[in-house]
Design an enzyme around this catalytic site. Structure first.
Site, PDB file in Angstrom:
ATOM      1  N   LYS A   1       6.904  -3.865  -5.277  1.00 25.32           N
ATOM      2  CA  LYS A   1       8.149  -3.535  -5.268  1.00 25.32           C
ATOM      3  C   LYS A   1       8.816  -4.538  -5.081  1.00 25.32           C
ATOM      4  CE  LYS A   1       7.916  -0.613  -1.202  1.00 25.32           C
ATOM      5  NZ  LYS A   1       6.866  -0.158   0.781  1.00 25.32           N
ATOM      6  N   ARG A   2       8.526  -5.819  -5.212  1.00 24.61           N
ATOM      7  CA  ARG A   2       9.070  -7.698  -5.599  1.00 24.61           C
ATOM      8  C   ARG A   2       9.791  -6.952  -6.279  1.00 24.61           C
ATOM      9  NH1 ARG A   2       7.046 -11.362  -7.881  1.00 24.61           N
ATOM     10  NH2 ARG A   2       4.787 -10.273  -8.523  1.00 24.61           N
TER      11      ARG A   2
END
Ligand code: GLU
Length: 467
Positions: free
Chosen positions: A240-241
């Site tokens: 997600k980063r």
């Protein structure tokens, strides 16, 4: 034999890029071989599975048009079948009830750890025939073969061989009576006639255990193909980063499904140095032996490039379908209030990079404008601009044919008569009819806005700026 592949996501979150790539490769291989593709929802982990995640997976697959020939099957609807197979394994002595307490198993692990041994169940209950009360909890373990090796030829990883002595007696049914992943997946792939298992390489360690179960069941062992992971722009495991990783987030961000599919196919598969593939081409060219062994890196710039490419090169009608979705999202519910979305695509496909941006820019054609862009006003609404608007209102009101060419011709006459550049005519008019100084050619813009609305907006701007 007809090829049959499957995509078997666990519905514990949205469909991310890695999952979509697995789905695409499985789908492509089935299509390439004129076989069948199955969608199976692996929802046995009831704590973590959600309906929302199931919906997100199905919506994403539909959006990408990765259509399945069978399913979706749900593992939670197949518990009777798993029970039946477990009973058979128990009856044949290929599985056994294990009454070991958690404390015993934990202590065993600690002991093995302290001795530097591999941590595994010691088979204590394998031959335990002592009496147990009916309410005593137990799990069911698969009796893994003691000797020999499990070997398979993975289509990507090559030959893999593991000693049976390295493998545990796997739990196939938990103490609450629910079957476990490694067991269900085998029964399912067997029952569904899956010939090729294409999945992420996070499952490669499960495969030898699963092969032993296939063999115990007398089921044919499918071909395995484990895909190397996807890394982010920075070389770390994609997460997600790294920004948008969910398929539907890409849709919301304005990407076309064709662009995402083309992008995904190149994450771990190649055909020479070709970068652009239509879906039809992918189907024709896709083979398992061209899957790359090494991890592939995510490259947002390339995805953006592909998106821009498809926005320009796909038929406007195809792109328009996606544009409508974006327009709806930002509040346009009645398309009849504005131009045919195909015209918007034709005029904006070179000027915008995503459909989200295109929809934003097109809003002025479907909704009334509520403000004039202050920077544009400052730059272009000068002395004399209102007179230009007045001239335009007069000539355009009399114009019989409302097309870009005729409009442009009239505005050029105004510029000529006033001895000013076209910019000084076009820009104030753009602001008047769209609210901003950025739009396609002024004739095209007015054609998109429509005759009545253009004239009304010019009148309104005369009032606003003339005061
Ligand atoms: N349900 C597993 C997952 O989502 C995939 C299992 C498989 O493909 O065999 O990771």
């Amino acid at each position: 034999m007809e090829v049959k592949t499957r995509f078997a996501p666990s519905p514990t979150g949205f469909l991310h890029v890695g999952g979509a790539r697995t789905a695409l490769f499985s789908w492509l291989y089935a299509k390439h071989c004129k076989g069948q593709f199955v969608l199976r929802i692996e929802d046995t982990d009831r704590e973590r599975s959600t309906q929302e995640a199931i919906d997100a997976i199905i919506d994403s697959m539909k959006w990408l048009e990765l259509n399945w020939d069978e399913g979706p099957y749900y593992q939670t609807k197949r518990f009777d079948r798993y029970r039946e197979v477990i009973d058979k394994l128990l009856a044949e002595g290929k599985a056994y009830k294990c009454y070991c307490t958690k404390e015993r198993v934990d202590a065993l692990r600690e002991e093995q750890k302290a001795k530097g041994l591999k941590q595994r169940y010691d088979g204590h209950c394998r031959d335990d025939h002592s009496e147990h009360s009916p309410d005593e909890p137990y799990v069911i373990r698969f009796r893994n073969p003691d000797d020999g090796v499990v070997a398979f030829d993975d289509m990507v990883k090559g030959h893999i061989e593991v000693k049976n002595s390295e493998l545990d007696d796997l739990i196939i049914q938990r103490s609450d009576g629910t079957p476990t992943y490694n067991f269900c997946v085998v029964v399912d792939d067997w029952d569904m006639g899956i010939t090729h298992v294409i999945r992420g390489d996070d499952h490669v360690n499960n495969t030898p255990r699963q092969i032993n179960i296939y063999k115990a069941l007398g089921a044919p062992v499918p071909v395995f193909c484990h895909l190397a992971m996807i890394l982010g722009d920075d070389g770390a495991k994609l997460s997600k980063r790294h920004g948008a990783v969910s398929v539907m987030q890409y849709r919301e961000d304005g990407f076309l499904p064709e662009a995402l599919l083309n992008y995904l196919v190149r994450l771990g598969w190649s055909h020479g140095d070709q970068e652009v593939f239509s879906v039809e081409e992918m189907i024709n060219l896709f083979t398992l032996d061209a899957i790359t062994k090494s991890a592939s890196g995510f490259n947002t710039k390339k995805l953006e490039w592909l998106n821009a490419h498809y926005m320009k090169s796909l038929p406007a009608q195809t792109v328009a379908k996606e544009l409508v979705w974006h327009l709806n999202r930002i509040g346009v519910t009645d398309l009849s209030l504005g131009p045919d979305p195909e015209l918007v695509v034709k005029n904006y496909c070179e000027r915008t990079h995503t459909l989200k941006e295109m929809a934003q820019k097109a809003l002025c054609y479907y909704q009334e404008i509520t403000e004039y862009d202050p920077a544009g006003v400052k730059k272009w609404m000068k002395e004399g601009s209102v007179d230009v608007l007045k001239d335009a209102l007069a000539t355009l009101s009399a114009l019989s044919s409302w097309d870009a060419q005729s409009i442009d011709a009239q505005l050029e006459i105004i510029a000529k008569n006033r001895e000013i550049g076209m910019g000084k005519v076009g820009q104030p008019l753009r602001i008047a009819v769209t609210g901003s100084a950025m739009s396609p050619g002024i004739g095209d813009t007015m054609m998109l806005v429509g005759r009545e609305r253009t004239l009304k907006r010019i009148e309104k701007a005369i009032e606003h700026f003339g005061a």
